[in-house]
Design a protein around this motif. Structure first.
Motif, PDB file in Angstrom:
ATOM      1  N   LEU A  67      30.575  82.963   6.626  1.00 50.03           N
ATOM      2  CA  LEU A  67      31.617  83.159   5.676  1.00 50.03           C
ATOM      3  C   LEU A  67      31.900  84.545   5.430  1.00 50.03           C
ATOM      4  O   LEU A  67      33.038  84.900   4.944  1.00 50.03           O
ATOM      5  CB  LEU A  67      31.490  82.351   4.370  1.00 50.03           C
ATOM      6  CG  LEU A  67      31.543  80.904   4.437  1.00 50.03           C
ATOM      7  CD1 LEU A  67      30.962  80.152   3.297  1.00 50.03           C
ATOM      8  CD2 LEU A  67      32.961  80.374   5.090  1.00 50.03           C
ATOM      9  N   VAL A  85      34.500  85.492   8.043  1.00 52.68           N
ATOM     10  CA  VAL A  85      35.923  84.847   7.583  1.00 52.68           C
ATOM     11  C   VAL A  85      36.543  85.427   6.187  1.00 52.68           C
ATOM     12  O   VAL A  85      35.474  85.756   5.336  1.00 52.68           O
ATOM     13  CB  VAL A  85      35.984  83.219   7.894  1.00 52.68           C
ATOM     14  CG1 VAL A  85      35.418  82.847   9.152  1.00 52.68           C
ATOM     15  CG2 VAL A  85      35.034  82.841   6.775  1.00 52.68           C
ATOM     16  N   TYR A  90      37.530  83.445   0.804  1.00 53.89           N
ATOM     17  CA  TYR A  90      38.184  82.753  -0.310  1.00 53.89           C
ATOM     18  C   TYR A  90      37.546  81.567  -0.830  1.00 53.89           C
ATOM     19  O   TYR A  90      36.570  80.898   0.225  1.00 53.89           O
ATOM     20  CB  TYR A  90      39.550  82.035   0.303  1.00 53.89           C
ATOM     21  CG  TYR A  90      40.674  82.873   0.854  1.00 53.89           C
ATOM     22  CD1 TYR A  90      41.295  82.948   1.915  1.00 53.89           C
ATOM     23  CD2 TYR A  90      40.864  84.201  -0.151  1.00 53.89           C
ATOM     24  CE1 TYR A  90      42.149  83.871   2.479  1.00 53.89           C
ATOM     25  CE2 TYR A  90      41.753  84.982   0.332  1.00 53.89           C
ATOM     26  CZ  TYR A  90      42.384  85.083   1.456  1.00 53.89           C
ATOM     27  OH  TYR A  90      43.259  85.981   1.939  1.00 53.89           O
ATOM     28  N   TYR A 114      38.342  78.843  -1.519  1.00 52.45           N
ATOM     29  CA  TYR A 114      38.474  77.512  -0.947  1.00 52.45           C
ATOM     30  C   TYR A 114      38.064  77.479   0.322  1.00 52.45           C
ATOM     31  O   TYR A 114      37.620  76.211   0.537  1.00 52.45           O
ATOM     32  CB  TYR A 114      40.126  77.367  -1.032  1.00 52.45           C
ATOM     33  CG  TYR A 114      40.734  76.353  -0.163  1.00 52.45           C
ATOM     34  CD1 TYR A 114      40.592  74.949  -0.587  1.00 52.45           C
ATOM     35  CD2 TYR A 114      41.063  76.355   1.212  1.00 52.45           C
ATOM     36  CE1 TYR A 114      41.183  73.903   0.031  1.00 52.45           C
ATOM     37  CE2 TYR A 114      41.375  75.169   1.849  1.00 52.45           C
ATOM     38  CZ  TYR A 114      41.437  73.999   1.120  1.00 52.45           C
ATOM     39  OH  TYR A 114      41.907  73.122   1.959  1.00 52.45           O
ATOM     40  N   HIS A 115      37.877  78.515   0.981  1.00 56.93           N
ATOM     41  CA  HIS A 115      37.321  78.296   2.337  1.00 56.93           C
ATOM     42  C   HIS A 115      35.603  78.019   2.090  1.00 56.93           C
ATOM     43  O   HIS A 115      35.117  77.259   3.104  1.00 56.93           O
ATOM     44  CB  HIS A 115      37.146  79.618   2.995  1.00 56.93           C
ATOM     45  CG  HIS A 115      38.762  79.898   3.686  1.00 56.93           C
ATOM     46  ND1 HIS A 115      39.094  81.240   3.897  1.00 56.93           N
ATOM     47  CD2 HIS A 115      39.438  78.968   3.781  1.00 56.93           C
ATOM     48  CE1 HIS A 115      40.419  81.151   4.246  1.00 56.93           C
ATOM     49  NE2 HIS A 115      40.937  79.804   4.392  1.00 56.93           N
ATOM     50  N   ARG A 116      35.154  78.378   1.135  1.00 53.62           N
ATOM     51  CA  ARG A 116      33.556  78.041   0.864  1.00 53.62           C
ATOM     52  C   ARG A 116      33.687  76.453   0.534  1.00 53.62           C
ATOM     53  O   ARG A 116      32.649  75.565   1.100  1.00 53.62           O
ATOM     54  CB  ARG A 116      33.147  78.619  -0.463  1.00 53.62           C
ATOM     55  CG  ARG A 116      32.804  80.330  -0.089  1.00 53.62           C
ATOM     56  CD  ARG A 116      32.190  80.992  -1.278  1.00 53.62           C
ATOM     57  NE  ARG A 116      32.220  82.348  -1.353  1.00 53.62           N
ATOM     58  CZ  ARG A 116      30.994  82.617  -0.636  1.00 53.62           C
ATOM     59  NH1 ARG A 116      30.218  82.055  -0.326  1.00 53.62           N
ATOM     60  NH2 ARG A 116      30.759  84.147  -0.778  1.00 53.62           N
ATOM     61  N   LEU A 172      35.717  74.257   1.706  1.00 55.06           N
ATOM     62  CA  LEU A 172      36.029  73.548   2.921  1.00 55.06           C
ATOM     63  C   LEU A 172      34.696  73.565   3.920  1.00 55.06           C
ATOM     64  O   LEU A 172      34.581  72.526   4.560  1.00 55.06           O
ATOM     65  CB  LEU A 172      37.149  74.418   3.660  1.00 55.06           C
ATOM     66  CG  LEU A 172      37.940  73.939   4.860  1.00 55.06           C
ATOM     67  CD1 LEU A 172      38.510  72.341   4.571  1.00 55.06           C
ATOM     68  CD2 LEU A 172      38.960  74.740   5.524  1.00 55.06           C
ATOM     69  N   THR A 185      45.833  77.338  -2.035  1.00 54.29           N
ATOM     70  CA  THR A 185      45.531  77.065  -0.786  1.00 54.29           C
ATOM     71  C   THR A 185      45.234  75.554  -0.838  1.00 54.29           C
ATOM     72  O   THR A 185      45.714  75.129   0.313  1.00 54.29           O
ATOM     73  CB  THR A 185      44.158  77.759  -0.428  1.00 54.29           C
ATOM     74  OG1 THR A 185      44.456  78.949  -0.511  1.00 54.29           O
ATOM     75  CG2 THR A 185      43.767  77.634   1.127  1.00 54.29           C
ATOM     76  N   GLN A 222      43.594  75.489   8.226  1.00 51.29           N
ATOM     77  CA  GLN A 222      42.569  75.936   7.313  1.00 51.29           C
ATOM     78  C   GLN A 222      41.280  75.857   7.925  1.00 51.29           C
ATOM     79  O   GLN A 222      40.503  76.778   7.877  1.00 51.29           O
ATOM     80  CB  GLN A 222      42.638  75.295   5.900  1.00 51.29           C
ATOM     81  CG  GLN A 222      44.023  75.550   5.057  1.00 51.29           C
ATOM     82  CD  GLN A 222      44.038  76.933   4.572  1.00 51.29           C
ATOM     83  OE1 GLN A 222      43.015  77.649   4.473  1.00 51.29           O
ATOM     84  NE2 GLN A 222      45.124  77.660   4.533  1.00 51.29           N
ATOM     85  N   SER A 273      40.825  78.392  10.522  1.00 51.91           N
ATOM     86  CA  SER A 273      40.559  79.702  10.094  1.00 51.91           C
ATOM     87  C   SER A 273      39.336  79.884   9.765  1.00 51.91           C
ATOM     88  O   SER A 273      38.768  81.277   9.762  1.00 51.91           O
ATOM     89  CB  SER A 273      41.508  80.035   8.742  1.00 51.91           C
ATOM     90  OG  SER A 273      40.995  79.237   7.863  1.00 51.91           O
ATOM     91  N   ILE A 274      38.299  78.973   9.454  1.00 44.31           N
ATOM     92  CA  ILE A 274      37.001  79.104   9.047  1.00 44.31           C
ATOM     93  C   ILE A 274      36.299  78.922  10.158  1.00 44.31           C
ATOM     94  O   ILE A 274      34.806  78.987   9.949  1.00 44.31           O
ATOM     95  CB  ILE A 274      36.643  78.534   7.783  1.00 44.31           C
ATOM     96  CG1 ILE A 274      36.619  76.969   8.310  1.00 44.31           C
ATOM     97  CG2 ILE A 274      37.465  78.672   6.859  1.00 44.31           C
ATOM     98  CD1 ILE A 274      35.843  76.136   7.075  1.00 44.31           C
TER      99      ILE A 274
END
Lengths: 194, 321
Positions: free
Chosen positions: A112, A115, A118, A120-122, A124, A190, B7, B10-11
């Motif tokens: 992470l 990338v 965010y 939110y990405h964590r 996700l 997001t 999304q 993107s990760i």
């Protein structure tokens, strides 16, 4: 050479060109690494598997008869799949028990860091880790490695429609996991796009 | 692709650039074994090629050496085997026949070589018979006498059989007459004989060579008119059949004509052949056979005859074996 069609590139690789193989490596390394990492959750292990996959590809491409790009990608990911099977058998690691995955989630921070960081990405990624092995596999092939459903069907030895159905269910499973974690459409900009 | 999929995409885990280069370095290093194996394959191929070349060269040397072999030589069976193989793999019956004629002539050549090398003794008991048969029979008998201590039964049988084949094909193979294969070999034989006669100062040897030379020349004079007749008839004329019947020594061992006595000797019984040779060596100095027509000759007398020949003024170089 970077713009060469895959078939022409493979011809050069077959004749022993390291430069051509480097181009092939650049086209495939991230896609293979993403899929390997989805399984191993360890960057070093994933890189080792990718390296072995490329070495086997170098040897195997001599006997590969090109028919389509999809078939070649299926061929490459099958090599990686065999490497993963061997990896699991050697480590005697169950492919993704929930407790193990949760223990290794900390490793994801390294990824992470690459990338956009965010929150939110964590969430996700955490949600992705909590998915079943089947769902993670098809999501990584489709959304990380960018394989078509036809290519996925070849790698997983299922029909193309079955691959689509399996992917649809995996997306639904991921969405439910994220909602369960509190990422709803109202408190996260997001997350609203879920 | 919906928003969640975007999304998720993107990760996707990615390699840092330094990780990518490190990974490529590992891959590049791993590619070298493939090259090494290729090199090893080339080395193995090179070594295999060298071994094959050595074996092939040995075979070529053996085949070449066997081509010079004479009856009684170690390589003579190899020479015969190669000839049989060549006949076996010949694509057509005409070519097989042609090869057999050539090999029969080769046998004749071997007889001449042995006669020249060891001196000549012949049986002239058939002077009043078929000259064509007695010519070769004389030479075969001379050969058997010359190399008696070393020649095998098989060699003698083969020599006699080959000589019979020589005659059969001479009479029946129209194509062989047309391309003058037979005559060419006979001409060569005559030329060789004349050369050998000129080369030796031994009077008895010169006399014996001259006798063979006269016999062959007489044979040529008799055969050529017949050949002209047969050359226009591809199915075989009565003349050629007559020649065939007259010369098929291997198939008519009971023929009572005087000429068939020599043919019977050609029929493969080398013991009888050698016995008759011995009888010829026991003749008196005038050349008259001492036991013409004898059905059986004591082998001891054969040896005695040889001793007499060796002890007389007409001793033949090489016949003291």
């Amino acid at each position: 050479m970077e713009d060469l069609p895959l078939q022409a590139l493979l011809e050069r690789v077959r004749s022993g060109s390291h430069d051509a193989f480097r181009v092939l490596f650049d086209r495939l390394n991230d896609r293979l690494f993403a899929h390997a990492y989805a399984h191993t959750k360890e960057r070093e292990s994933a890189k080792d598997l990718v390296q072995e996959t490329f070495i086997d590809l170098w040897r195997g491409v001599e006997s590969f008869s090109y028919r389509s790009d999809q078939e070649f990608h299926g061929f490459v990911f099958l090599i990686l799949k065999r490497k993963l099977t061997k990896y699991y058998s050697e480590r005697k690691r169950a492919p993704g028990s929930l407790d193990q995955r949760m223990e290794e989630v900390g490793d994801r921070d390294e990824t992470l860091a690459i990338v956009p960081e965010y929150e939110y990405h964590r969430g996700l990624m955490k949600g992705f880790d909590q998915l079943s092995e089947t769902s993670r596999e098809i999501l990584s092939l489709r959304n990380w490695s960018d394989l078509s459903f036809k290519e996925i069907a070849h790698v997983l030895d299922i029909s193309e429609s079955a691959a689509k159905v399996r992917h649809h269910r995996a997306i639904g499973e991921l969405r439910d996991t994220l909602i369960a974690q509190g990422y709803d459409r109202t408190d996260n900009p997001t997350a609203k796009r879920i | 692709m919906n928003d969640l999929e975007r999304q998720l995409h993107s990760i996707a885990p990615k390699l840092a650039s330094e990780e990518r280069e490190s990974l490529w370095a590992g891959v590049s290093f791993g590619l070298s074994p493939r090259r090494s194996r290729k090199l090893r394959r080339r080395q193995i191929a090179a070594v295999s090629g060298a071994v094959a070349l050595v074996l092939f060269s040995s075979g070529v040397v053996t085949v070449y050496a066997s081509g010079q072999a004479l009856p009684g030589d170690v390589l003579f069976p190899t020479k015969l085997a190669i000839e049989h193989l060549r006949v076996a793999i010949a694509p057509s019956a005409a070519q097989k026949t042609q090869l057999r004629v050539e090999f029969a002539a080769e046998r004749l050549q071997e007889v001449k070589t042995l006669a020249y090398t060891h001196g000549v003794e012949w049986n002239d008991q058939d002077d009043d018979g078929d000259e064509a048969t007695s010519t070769l029979d004389t030479m075969v008998s001379a050969t058997s006498t010359i190399v008696l201590p070393t020649v095998t039964e098989h060699d003698l049988d083969h020599l006699a059989t080959s000589t019979g084949i020589f005659y059969r094909h001479r009479a029946t193979t129209t194509s062989a007459f047309k391309d003058r294969t037979i005559e060419k070999h006979i001409d060569e034989a005559l030329r060789d004989l004349r050369d050998s006669k000129d080369a030796t100062t031994d009077v008895p040897s010169r006399q014996k060579i001259e006798k063979i030379e006269r016999t062959i020349s007489r044979f040529q004079g008799e055969q050529r008119p017949m050949l002209e007749e047969t050359s226009g008839d591809t199915n075989g004329t009565s003349t050629s059949k007559a020649i065939e019947n007259d010369t098929r020594g291997n198939d008519h061992s009971n023929n009572e004509r005087s000429s068939s006595d020599a043919q019977r000797k050609l029929g493969g019984n080398s013991q009888e052949l050698r016995a008759n040779v011995g009888s010829s060596m026991g003749r008196d100095p005038s050349g008259t056979p001492s036991d013409v027509g004898a059905g059986h000759v004591d082998p001891n007398r054969n040896k005695e005859g040889m001793r007499q020949e060796n002890g007389g003024e007409n001793s033949i170089p090489g016949s003291d074996r």
